[in-house]
Design an enzyme around this catalytic site. Structure first.
Site, short mmCIF file in Angstrom:
data_model
loop_
_atom_site.label_atom_id
_atom_site.label_comp_id
_atom_site.label_asym_id
_atom_site.label_seq_id
_atom_site.Cartn_x
_atom_site.Cartn_y
_atom_site.Cartn_z
N CYS A 237 28.51 -92.88 46.17
CA CYS A 237 29.60 -92.46 45.53
C CYS A 237 29.91 -93.17 44.03
O CYS A 237 30.66 -92.32 43.40
CB CYS A 237 30.83 -92.94 46.29
N HIS A 264 35.58 -97.01 47.60
CA HIS A 264 35.36 -95.63 47.32
C HIS A 264 35.82 -95.41 45.81
O HIS A 264 36.58 -96.08 44.94
CB HIS A 264 35.86 -94.60 48.28
N ASP A 281 36.68 -85.03 43.83
CA ASP A 281 35.63 -85.84 44.37
C ASP A 281 34.30 -85.23 44.05
O ASP A 281 34.26 -84.41 45.16
CB ASP A 281 36.09 -86.35 45.89
#
Length: 586
Positions: A237, A264, A281
């Site tokens: 990520c 995250h 995202d």
């Protein structure tokens, strides 16, 4: 993406500049609290003086504002560099606040890299800009044909197209690297010492992906330089959000990098048409699903901070519908310290900005404050667990929803519209490449997302193979079986089925099995999966019909991947599923 809500107007107009629109039913007391809070925050932002780092003598020293500086090189060219971000401290500091400040400082400086012209140019060369803009324009026209007063603009659809392209065609997720020597499977075994070249690109951590078959050590440097990531095109990520935010800026989208203290990161893109920041995202190809992490993944949120070239904002409250629980976990730093520190960073970051831009940022912040204070209800598409990463990794992090392995009754049923009733015809197509349904018989109505046209689904996901340039629906990782079904019903509108034709396709590997069937309340038949449009006269008098596929079998750890529905190349233009039903009066 969520449509703008239309509210009756109860309006505050601070100094005649900003209009805030509230629900008509909002209580007067609550509105007064919002008004007073906004006024207080506005005064602080306008009147607060800079807080600079203490010098050795204990006296405050002015700090230069961070910026991009262009200098001449010896070869006659120009070179753009980042200036050092000034330090800000509010004394006395707690140990945890020193650590937290280093995170704020590091991220606030890092996002300035996205503004470097040479990096934006490099990103533009990797992005199929013309293709994405053409698709965005096409989908905007489709949206306007369905809803003439839509407020969304081309930038909104460009954001969606960039997300899709980045996830499906450009970047790859790394669980474990394939061995570069023998091609075998590797496993992570600690860290390696970064080389000088790796350190040059911000890879302070290098993972050792060891091959037990040939004993080869495969290096996985965790690059932090977004320009280098345009070349590497892989990671987790951190790398995804880092590179994606640069791509957003290269397309001229206002974007900011979002850091979550529970491990995250993602991106936010400002929508000028909706006057708000949209959660984006790239790992999940998710847009405007801010409650995904708290509700879908089950994360225990505490601090979420957004960083851009112009500002730092505590956006925690956008991502939570459980504010009291979040407040109870925010113990790392004092709230007053966090507010003062962020305000100080913003004061210095914005001191060189034109007054009009400062007013624009302030107006946006006021709108955000109101958004943060508004109650939130999770949407259905925010309830799922994490998609990116291996199943074992997601389970270990507690981010794989229980729904992942459970039956999900979507309850979507196709029922004839007025036009289809008049024409006595239902015609549906699905493209796995575009991941959308086209209801041809209803003026080519588009339904995006395979799940949004499904009646029942169990352990099914859409898989894109960037290496092989293929896309298909398959079982979710780690499952031994799966099921998917589409339902059509017409008795409720006074019609019956006269004839039905179905076209579908699949591909199996290593003993994988897929069984298609078409069934009504009275009849069930097997469906041929040969990509031909086949007729099934057994349903001539039915009032509803369900098309289903059962997936099972396969071998080894990748058995889930050995049963594939609608497998197509990423460049294919054919429809993977087609259903044509002629109707008659009952």
């Amino acid at each position: 993406m969520v449509k703008q809500r239309r509210y009756s107007y109860i309006t505050f107009i601070p100094q005649g500049e900003t209009h805030l629109v509230f629900p008509k039913k909002a209580s007067v007391e609550k509105l007064k609290k919002v008004r007073d809070h906004i006024a207080s925050e506005r005064d602080k932002l306008l009147n607060r003086s800079d807080v600079a780092a203490p010098a050795a003598t204990g006296t405050a020293q002015p700090a230069p504002s961070p910026s991009l500086v262009t200098t001449s090189r010896e070869d006659g060219g120009a070179e753009t560099r980042l200036t050092t971000l000034p330090r800000i401290y509010c004394l006395p500091l707690q140990a945890s606040e020193i650590k937290f400040y280093k995170t704020l400082q590091s991220n606030s400086q890092h996002v300035l890299m996205y503004e470097l012209p040479e990096l934006q140019q490099k990103a533009s060369e990797h992005i199929p800009v013309s293709e994405l803009k053409a698709r965005a324009q096409e989908k905007l026209q489709q949206a306007r044909s369905l809803e003439s007063d839509t407020t969304m603009n081309e930038e909104d659809f460009l954001t969606l197209e960039l997300l899709r392209w980045f996830k499906e065609q450009f970047f790859s997720w790394v669980n474990s690297l394939p061995c570069s020597k023998c091609g075998g499977k590797t496993e992570a075994k600690g860290s390696l010492t970064p080389s000088a070249d790796e350190l040059q690109w911000g890879a302070n951590r290098v993972e050792n992906h060891y091959c037990n078959k040939c004993q080869h050590i495969n290096r996985f440097p965790r690059y932090n330089d977004p320009g280098k990531l345009l070349e590497a095109r892989r990671g987790r990520c951190g790398e995804w959000a880092n590179c994606f935010t640069l791509c957003c800026r290269a397309l001229g989208l206002e974007a900011r990098y979002v850091w979550d203290s529970t491990d995250h990161v993602w991106t936010e893109v400002f929508s000028s048409s909706q006057n708000r920041w949209l959660h984006c995202d790239p790992c999940e190809n998710a847009c405007d699903k801010p409650l995904l992490y708290e509700v879908g993944w089950g994360k225990k949120l505490s601090y979420i901070i957004a960083f851009s070239k112009d500002e730092v904002v505590d956006v925690t409250w956008r991502y939570s519908c459980k504010h009291e629980e979040v407040i109870s976990r925010r113990k790392d730093v004092r709230e007053s310290w966090l507010r003062e520190t962020i305000a100080g960073l913003n004061k210095m970051r914005q001191q060189a900005l034109p007054e009009q831009r400062k007013k624009e940022l302030l107006g946006r912040l006021i709108v955000e404050i109101v958004e943060f204070m508004s109650p939130k209800t999770p949407k259905s598409d925010e309830l799922g667990g994490r998609v990116s990463g291996s199943l074992a990794w997601r389970v270990a992090r507690g981010e794989a929803s229980l729904q992942l392995l459970q039956t999900k009754t979507k309850s979507f049923v196709f029922v004839p519209t007025e036009k289809e009733k008049a024409d006595k015809r239902f015609h549906l197509q699905y493209s796995v490449v575009d991941d959308c349904y086209t209801r041809v018989s209803n003026d080519n109505e588009v339904i995006r997302g395979w799940e949004n046209g499904v009646w029942r689904t169990e352990s099914i996901c859409r898989k894109v193979e960037n290496d092989w340039k293929m896309v298909y629906l398959a079982r979710t990782e780690g499952t031994s079986s799966a099921n998917i079904g589409w339902k059509f019903e017409c008795a409720s509108v006074g019609l019956g089925i006269e004839s039905i034709s179905v076209r579908t396709g699949d591909q199996t590997f290593n003993n994988g099995e897929i069984n298609w069937k078409l069934r009504s309340l009275e009849t069930q038949v097997e469906v041929n999966s040969d990509k031909n449009l086949n007729s099934y006269p057994e349903f001539g008098n039915a009032s509803e019909v369900v098309l289903e596929a059962d997936l099972c079998g396969g071998e080894g750890n990748t058995a889930w991947q050995h049963t594939q529905l609608f497998r197509e190349s990423l460049g294919a233009t054919e429809y993977s599923l087609e259903m044509i039903i002629t109707l008659k009066e009952l």
